[in-house]
Scaffold this active site. Structure first.
Site, mmCIF file in Angstrom:
data_model
loop_
_atom_site.group_PDB
_atom_site.id
_atom_site.type_symbol
_atom_site.label_atom_id
_atom_site.label_comp_id
_atom_site.label_asym_id
_atom_site.label_seq_id
_atom_site.Cartn_x
_atom_site.Cartn_y
_atom_site.Cartn_z
ATOM 1 N N SER A 86 0.830 -1.201 0.000
ATOM 2 C CA SER A 86 0.000 0.000 0.000
ATOM 3 C C SER A 86 0.874 1.265 0.000
ATOM 4 O O SER A 86 1.622 1.505 -0.944
ATOM 5 C CB SER A 86 -0.962 -0.023 1.182
ATOM 6 O OG SER A 86 -1.922 1.007 1.066
ATOM 7 N N HIS A 195 -8.046 -0.398 -0.415
ATOM 8 C CA HIS A 195 -7.915 -1.542 -1.330
ATOM 9 C C HIS A 195 -9.249 -2.150 -1.739
ATOM 10 O O HIS A 195 -9.403 -3.365 -1.807
ATOM 11 C CB HIS A 195 -6.952 -2.578 -0.739
ATOM 12 C CG HIS A 195 -5.671 -1.948 -0.331
ATOM 13 N ND1 HIS A 195 -4.911 -1.222 -1.209
ATOM 14 C CD2 HIS A 195 -5.051 -1.851 0.868
ATOM 15 C CE1 HIS A 195 -3.865 -0.717 -0.583
ATOM 16 N NE2 HIS A 195 -3.942 -1.082 0.686
#
Length: 311
Positions: A86, A195
Site C-alpha cells: 500500500s 484496497h
C-alpha cells in the site's frame, strides 16, 4: 545480489517512530528534506494524537522507510528488488530511483488527506486469520450490500486476509469468521476502507496529481504489491502508485514472486516486523529480517553474504 527490501503499510505505525530512528546525519538530512517539502515540522507527526490522522501515519511510514534505506545504502548495500504494501509503494519507488523524495512526500500528504476525507468515520479494515481465501470470500459475499459494504482487501498469506468496509459489515463478517473457526479477527489501526472500490474517486484525484509529477523508469526491480509483477515502465508505475489505494493487495504473491526470481534475503524497513513474519514461510531457504531491532552491521553482513553467494 538477490535481496528484497520491503516497506510496510498502515497499521505498522508506532508512536514516536520518527524520534526513535537511528541518530545519524543521513536521518537528520532526510527529516529536513521532508520538512522543506511540506513546510512543516514532520517530527510533530508521530505523537499518539497525530497518528489518529491517516495523513500523518502515511507520511511517517514514507519518511522512516526512506531514511533507513538511505542508511543501509550508505553502508554499500543495494537491493535487487523493492516492494511496498500500500503506502509502502512510495518509499519503494523513491529507493528505486523512480520518484524524488520531495515529490513522494507531497503526494503522500495528498494521498492521506484524500483517503481520510473520503471516509472520516465509520469505516476501516479488519484482519482475519486462520481461514482460507475461498471461505473469506464467501463470508464477504454474504454480508456485502449497499448499506453494509465490505470487500476482500489484502491477501497477506495463505490463511491471513484483510477485509475493508463499514464498521457494521466488518463486525458481521468477523462474527461469521469466528463461527467458521477463524483463529482471530482483529480490527487494524486503519481508519479508512483501503484496497477496494470505495476509494475509486480519491484514486482518480491522486492520479491527476501524479500526472504532473516526474516519474522515471525504476533503476531497481520494482514489484507491484497489487499485481505481484515487476514494473519497468514509468507510466505503469505512475498508475500503480495512484490506484493501489483502491486495488486488492496480493502481498502473498508479491513475496513469492521475489523468491521465485532469486531473492533469498528479505529486509523489512521500519517500522515493525509484520512483513518479516509473513515472509518466513516463503523464505524457508533464505532469511527474512527486520531493520527494527537489528544492528546495522548485521544487516550489512547479511547483504554482503547474499551478494557473495549470488553475484
Amino acid at each position: 545480489m538477490s535481496s528484497f527490501w520491503v516497506f510496510p503499510g498502515q497499521g505498522a505505525q508506532q508512536s514516536g517512530m520518527l524520534h526513535t530512528l537511528p541518530n545519524d546525519p543521513l536521518i537528520g538530512e532526510c527529516l529536513r528534506e521532508a520538512n522543506d517539502a511540506l513546510n512543516e515540522n514532520v517530527l510533530d507527526l508521530d505523537t499518539p494524537a497525530a497518528l489518529q490522522s491517516t495523513r500523518a501515519v502515511q507520511l511517517c511510514l514514507l519518511i522512516a522507510g526512506v531514511a533507513c534505506s538511505r542508511l543501509l545504502m550508505a553502508q554499500g548495500n543495494t537491493p535487487d528488488y523493492v516492494a511496498g504494501l500500500s503506502i509502502g509503494a512510495y518509499p519503494a519507488a523513491v529507493m528505486a530511483g523512480a520518484l524524488s523524495f520531495a515529490d513522494a512526500v507531497r503526494l503522500v500528504a495528498l494521498r492521506g488527506e484524500l483517503m481520510q476525507n473520503a471516509y472520516p468515520k465509520g469505516y476501516g479494515m479488519t484482519a482475519l486469520i486462520g481461514l482460507d481465501q475461498s471461505t473469506v470470500e464467501g463470508l464477504v459475499e454474504k454480508i456485502h450490500n449497499k448499506d453494509t459494504p465490505v470487500y476482500l482487501a489484502n491477501i497477506n498469506a495463505d490463511t491471513q486476509f484483510v477485509i475493508a468496509g463499514s464498521d457494521q459489515a466488518m463486525t458481521d463478517v468477523a462474527a461469521l469468521a469466528k463461527a467458521q473457526g477463524a483463529a482471530a479477527a482483529k480490527r487494524l489501526a486503519v481508519s479508512v476502507p483501503s484496497h477496494c472500490e470505495l476509494l475509486n474517486e480519491p484514486a482518480q484525484t491522486l492520479a491527476q496529481a501524479l500526472a504532473d509529477v516526474s516519474v522515471q523508469i525504476p533503476t531497481l526491480k520494482y514489484l507491484s504489491g497489487s499485481t505481484a509483477r515487476p514494473i519497468f515502465n514509468a507510466d505503469k508505475l505512475r498508475d500503480d502508485l495512484a490506484f493501489n489505494m483502491c486495488r486488492v493487495i496480493d502481498w502473498r504473491s508479491t513475496v513469492q514472486t521475489a523468491y521465485e526470481r532469486g531473492a533469498r534475503l528479505q529486509i523489512e524497513l521500519p517500522p515493525g516486523t509484520v512483513l518479516t513474519g509473513l515472509a518466513r514461510k516463503v523464505f524457508e531457504q533464505g532469511s527474512a529480517v527486520a531493520f527494527q531491532g537489528a544492528r546495522l552491521d548485521t544487516l550489512s553482513a547479511l547483504s554482503r553474504e547474499e551478494e557473495r553467494r549470488h553475484p
